[in-house]
Design a protein around this motif. Sequence first.
Motif, mmCIF file in Angstrom:
data_model
loop_
_atom_site.group_PDB
_atom_site.id
_atom_site.type_symbol
_atom_site.label_atom_id
_atom_site.label_comp_id
_atom_site.label_asym_id
_atom_site.label_seq_id
_atom_site.Cartn_x
_atom_site.Cartn_y
_atom_site.Cartn_z
ATOM 1 N N ARG A 85 0.875 -1.248 0.005
ATOM 2 C CA ARG A 85 0.027 0.246 0.129
ATOM 3 C C ARG A 85 0.900 1.210 -0.146
ATOM 4 O O ARG A 85 1.902 1.205 0.640
ATOM 5 C CB ARG A 85 -1.048 -0.115 1.041
ATOM 6 C CG ARG A 85 -1.974 -1.177 0.947
ATOM 7 C CD ARG A 85 -3.103 -0.827 2.310
ATOM 8 N NE ARG A 85 -4.198 -1.786 2.074
ATOM 9 C CZ ARG A 85 -5.282 -1.612 1.474
ATOM 10 N NH1 ARG A 85 -5.272 -0.804 0.611
ATOM 11 N NH2 ARG A 85 -6.202 -2.688 1.328
ATOM 12 N N VAL A 86 0.363 2.263 -0.706
ATOM 13 C CA VAL A 86 1.064 3.490 -1.084
ATOM 14 C C VAL A 86 0.313 4.712 -0.365
ATOM 15 O O VAL A 86 -1.006 4.694 -1.045
ATOM 16 C CB VAL A 86 1.714 3.873 -2.355
ATOM 17 C CG1 VAL A 86 2.426 5.003 -2.311
ATOM 18 C CG2 VAL A 86 2.539 2.663 -2.842
ATOM 19 N N ALA A 87 0.532 5.179 0.607
ATOM 20 C CA ALA A 87 -0.302 6.227 1.370
ATOM 21 C C ALA A 87 -0.337 7.589 0.416
ATOM 22 O O ALA A 87 0.664 7.673 0.047
ATOM 23 C CB ALA A 87 -0.176 6.536 2.741
ATOM 24 N N LYS A 88 -1.480 8.020 0.128
ATOM 25 C CA LYS A 88 -1.314 9.401 -0.512
ATOM 26 C C LYS A 88 -0.725 10.614 0.279
ATOM 27 O O LYS A 88 -0.565 11.602 -0.258
ATOM 28 C CB LYS A 88 -2.678 9.618 -1.123
ATOM 29 C CG LYS A 88 -3.464 8.508 -1.921
ATOM 30 C CD LYS A 88 -4.699 9.011 -2.528
ATOM 31 C CE LYS A 88 -5.294 7.757 -3.311
ATOM 32 N NZ LYS A 88 -6.506 8.234 -4.005
ATOM 33 N N SER A 89 -0.684 10.547 1.623
ATOM 34 C CA SER A 89 -0.321 11.793 2.351
ATOM 35 C C SER A 89 0.019 10.792 3.668
ATOM 36 O O SER A 89 -0.165 9.831 3.858
ATOM 37 C CB SER A 89 -1.313 12.612 2.617
ATOM 38 O OG SER A 89 -2.460 12.212 3.400
ATOM 39 N N GLN A 90 0.831 11.859 4.371
ATOM 40 C CA GLN A 90 1.295 11.662 5.680
ATOM 41 C C GLN A 90 0.036 11.068 6.617
ATOM 42 O O GLN A 90 0.258 10.257 7.616
ATOM 43 C CB GLN A 90 2.205 12.538 6.429
ATOM 44 C CG GLN A 90 2.529 12.231 7.743
ATOM 45 C CD GLN A 90 3.682 11.057 7.777
ATOM 46 O OE1 GLN A 90 4.407 10.894 6.983
ATOM 47 N NE2 GLN A 90 3.604 10.024 8.708
ATOM 48 N N HIS A 91 -1.157 12.099 6.583
ATOM 49 C CA HIS A 91 -2.302 11.839 7.409
ATOM 50 C C HIS A 91 -2.821 10.189 7.016
ATOM 51 O O HIS A 91 -3.345 9.708 8.040
ATOM 52 C CB HIS A 91 -3.168 12.870 7.033
ATOM 53 C CG HIS A 91 -4.455 12.625 7.783
ATOM 54 N ND1 HIS A 91 -4.578 12.662 9.025
ATOM 55 C CD2 HIS A 91 -5.871 12.517 7.398
ATOM 56 C CE1 HIS A 91 -5.811 12.565 9.534
ATOM 57 N NE2 HIS A 91 -6.624 12.348 8.464
ATOM 58 N N ALA A 92 -2.749 9.985 5.776
ATOM 59 C CA ALA A 92 -3.302 8.704 5.194
ATOM 60 C C ALA A 92 -2.575 7.524 5.693
ATOM 61 O O ALA A 92 -3.047 6.690 6.259
ATOM 62 C CB ALA A 92 -3.549 8.677 3.782
#
Length: 357
Positions: A85-92
């Motif tokens: 999985r590759v998070a779209k942002s640090q928050h994600a």
Amino acid sequence: MATIDQRGPHQFRARVRRKVGGKLVTLTETFETREAAEKWGVTRDGKVVGDEYVDRKEARSKTVAQACEWFMDRIAPIDTTTSKRVAKSQHAKNQLSKLKYWITSEFASWSLVSLKPWDLIDWRDQTMDEEGCSAQTIVHRLNTLSQVYVNIALALKIELANPVGEKVRPSLGPGRDRRLDVHPDKDGKDEEVRLLEACASSSRPWLKAAVIISLESALRQSELAGLTWDRVKLNAEYPHCDLPRTKNERPRRVPLSTKAIAAFKSLLPENVTVLGKRPVFPVETPRAFGHAWRDVVKDETFPDFRWHDLRHEAVSRLFERTDLRDNEIMAISGHLRPEMLTRYTHLRADRLGGRLG
């Protein structure tokens, strides 16, 4: 009730006629199947009289775990080349661990419509009492679950009661208020001087500069970790650094003080003319700051002092040492709402005396 008329092999006309406020209202629509026409008729009939039909079938059939996995796919899709999985942002990225928690929780197999606020209150109390989980951790988990409910309800276009309602989140209390001690020790050094000396002796040559920048700019750990040189404008008319992605998913521009500029310059690599997107700090994750911090900041010399307290100190100083308005401080610190700064307003209480006459 809606009237359904078959007007051909694959033509079913639904018609809704209701008297509302003394006026006859008629709505019609044609569908290829009787089932679709009947469903539309029930829904439209409810819209006319303000008692709209809600089909909860899809919500009932989806479990909490399935909803969390659906949300994970939205905020951190799987990379087909790495199967990760590759998070779209640090928050994600921060949300992923909370989603994984709910996927393996006691509620994982529950239907979305079955989970109620009182279930979460029981879970909250048990988790805090028996597992010693902090109130802040509970709030983070509940906030992520709330986002799952909000987003899946919008995606499925259904009314779905969010179980993370009022009184479910635990009280966080007044929050930490650890400040740097300004009183000198027997050697005439206050706590900030001693802290910077300790960091200077660290095996990480960048740690002292990182502490200074944090104290001067109120940047978060994640923001420091993701900072690249192309975002640091030391030679601009008004030196600053640009943060395209923050914890709150909002970009912001942070002005730099003279001390912050000097600290950044101390980090400039030698014999490199084009810095580009080179990271400012040689770290891969925000936790690297915490690891470096704990190596030199010991409880016996700096009692109960954490890295995040640097940000609290920085915001406190903006209130104490400047005449910046609250909204201007919010623009620097990245706080979203004015009420998030209420814990700092007492720092200016002494200035109110001049207005009393």
